[in-house]
Design an enzyme around this catalytic site. Structure first.
Site, PDB file in Angstrom:
ATOM      1  N   ARG A 124       0.878  -1.184   0.000  1.00 15.19           N
ATOM      2  CA  ARG A 124       0.000   0.000   0.000  1.00 15.19           C
ATOM      3  C   ARG A 124       0.907   1.222   0.000  1.00 15.19           C
ATOM      4  O   ARG A 124       1.108   1.867   1.015  1.00 15.19           O
ATOM      5  CB  ARG A 124      -0.918  -0.014   1.233  1.00 15.19           C
ATOM      6  CG  ARG A 124      -1.924  -1.138   1.201  1.00 15.19           C
ATOM      7  CD  ARG A 124      -3.028  -0.931   2.211  1.00 15.19           C
ATOM      8  NE  ARG A 124      -2.581  -1.156   3.566  1.00 15.19           N
ATOM      9  CZ  ARG A 124      -3.323  -0.913   4.643  1.00 15.19           C
ATOM     10  NH1 ARG A 124      -4.533  -0.411   4.513  1.00 15.19           N
ATOM     11  NH2 ARG A 124      -2.867  -1.151   5.857  1.00 15.19           N
ATOM     12  N   ARG A 398      -8.708  -2.336  17.465  1.00 17.53           N
ATOM     13  CA  ARG A 398      -8.290  -1.142  16.732  1.00 17.53           C
ATOM     14  C   ARG A 398      -9.458  -0.494  16.002  1.00 17.53           C
ATOM     15  O   ARG A 398      -9.411   0.694  15.703  1.00 17.53           O
ATOM     16  CB  ARG A 398      -7.200  -1.480  15.705  1.00 17.53           C
ATOM     17  CG  ARG A 398      -5.799  -1.637  16.276  1.00 17.53           C
ATOM     18  CD  ARG A 398      -4.757  -1.728  15.154  1.00 17.53           C
ATOM     19  NE  ARG A 398      -4.990  -0.677  14.188  1.00 17.53           N
ATOM     20  CZ  ARG A 398      -5.193  -0.876  12.894  1.00 17.53           C
ATOM     21  NH1 ARG A 398      -5.190  -2.082  12.380  1.00 17.53           N
ATOM     22  NH2 ARG A 398      -5.404   0.145  12.081  1.00 17.53           N
TER      23      ARG A 398
END
Length: 419
Positions: A124, A398
């Site tokens: 990414r 998260r």
């Protein structure tokens, strides 16, 4: 990661109501954007209660920025902010730490920040971010695993993104807000979270038009000020709970959602036979007697969200036929497949596609490789026979506010245990 596991005993019907929290993917950009307010206080309302929020607060504290979190409301005072290098250990714990680059470049004209971390979803790159910063006049270098950004001044520019990127769109929108002159961003992402961040920045005194379309125009301003902003609901959390209802729900209601944001998922659930009643800000979901197989392809918004590709997989094992998933955003995003196979799932995967066959899942010991893989395994546990034990639950924490308690309130047999 947390030294806890989440255990799920499958086979329970879910009923009742669940309230969706504020959007994670907005929160992780809104908090960095707040440091751009050189006058006054920023109040962010309705933040999700997740670990990424506390990590970003800690990063702000490292810059001598005051933070005061009261439940889901965060006050940020950045008037006395100081430009300091940001510690690698915190930065590497979440991908969205890269938003500190655009915000700090706008406020200080330079920053030093470690390379971002987050979920391991394959390559990414942040090349579109860097290209944009350089177009605005910044010099960007990578030294010893940290990014160095510096600009004598930022000047508006016309920037075309080679790849549609949510992160690059938001980062350049922030940086350009305090550049001299006009910036035009073309081929940008259209996600609701981008509109949310643009709304905050405009309320802080920025001049941004076109957020939510493929072209954003920004007239730079000299400085930004404090404001009050309410975050949008989390469409990925909403989707996860919608899928839970599709797997095991009866008269099961999901509150605090924006139905428009959910259309790509809603259409696929209905195609599979799930019954959905839609209100202004809620949906009532009932699982079908029989599930139909479906094919879906992840795409940038408003297409089917890559973040819901993993969570929807467990529902597809219930279909009477073969379903197909094509992942176009992160072709490597299938690390959950091996864990589902531990549960007896029949899946064939090959270069960005997966074929999902009807399967009776069995409880097993499984390991979350990333945030949405963790959600996938948790949803798989709802329909599995026996107890599923999920390790690495820090990934789940998260992105989901108190997911165990929320599912317990709906009737799921789910709990945490310390190792």
């Amino acid at each position: 990661m947390s030294k806890e596991v989440i255990k799920v005993r499958g086979g329970k019907m879910l009923t009742g109501e669940v309230d969706i929290s504020g959007a994670k993917n907005s929160a992780v950009a809104l908090i960095p954007a707040s440091l751009m307010a050189s006058e006054g206080e920023v109040l962010l309302e309705g933040l999700p209660e997740i670990s990424d929020v506390t990590t970003l607060m800690s990063l702000l504290n490292d810059l001598n920025i005051s933070t005061d979190l009261d439940g889901t409301n965060l006050r940020i005072g950045a008037e006395e902010a100081e430009n300091m290098p940001l510690p690698n250990t915190k930065v590497q714990s979440l991908r969205a730490s890269y938003y500190m680059m655009g915000a700090m470049l706008a406020r200080f004209r330079k920053c030093v920040i470690g390379l971002p971390g987050g979920c391991p979803l394959g390559p990414r790159p942040i090349d579109q971010h860097i290209k944009g910063f350089e177009a605005l006049g910044a010099k960007v270098t990578n030294e010893y695993g940290a990014m160095y950004l510096e600009a004598e001044k930022l000047t508006g520019a016309k920037i075309f993104f080679d790849v549609v990127s949510v992160g690059a769109t938001i980062n350049l929108m922030m940086a350009a807000s305090c550049a001299e002159g006009r910036t035009i961003l073309e081929n940008v992402a259209k996600e609701p979270e981008i509109v949310d961040v643009a709304s905050l920045l405009n309320n802080m005194g920025a001049d941004i038009k076109g957020a939510g379309t493929d072209t954003i125009k920004i007239n730079g301003v000299e400085k930004l000020h404090g404001t009050r902003h309410s975050i949008i609901p989390d469409r990925i959390e909403a989707g996860t709970y919608m899928i839970a209802g599709a797997i095991a729900g009866r008269n099961y209601r999901v509150n605090n959602i924006i139905p428009l944001h959910m259309e790509s998922l809603t259409s696929k659930l209905e195609e599979a036979g799930v019954k959905i009643e839609t209100g202004d800000d809620y949906m009532v979901i009932t699982r079908p007697e029989k599930y139909k197989p479906i094919s879906l392809k992840t795409q940038v918004y408003p297409g089917f969200a890559t973040d819901l590709q993993q969570p929807i997989t467990p529902m597809l094992f219930l279909a009477e036929g073969v379903s197909k998933i094509t992942e176009t955003i992160y072709p490597a995003r299938f690390r959950h497949v091996d864990e589902l196979r531990r549960m007896g799932a029949q899946i064939d995967k090959n270069s960005g596609t997966a074929l999902i066959y009807p399967s009776m899942l069995q409880g097993a010991e499984v390991y979350a490789s990333d945030l949405r893989a963790g959600a996938c395994l948790l949803l798989a546990g709802l329909s599995a026979d026996g107890i599923t034990t999920i390790h690495n639950v820090g990934h789940i924490d998260r992105g989901y506010t108190d997911i165990v308690s929320k599912l317990q309130s709906l009737g799921a047999d789910i709990w945490r245990e310390k190792l």
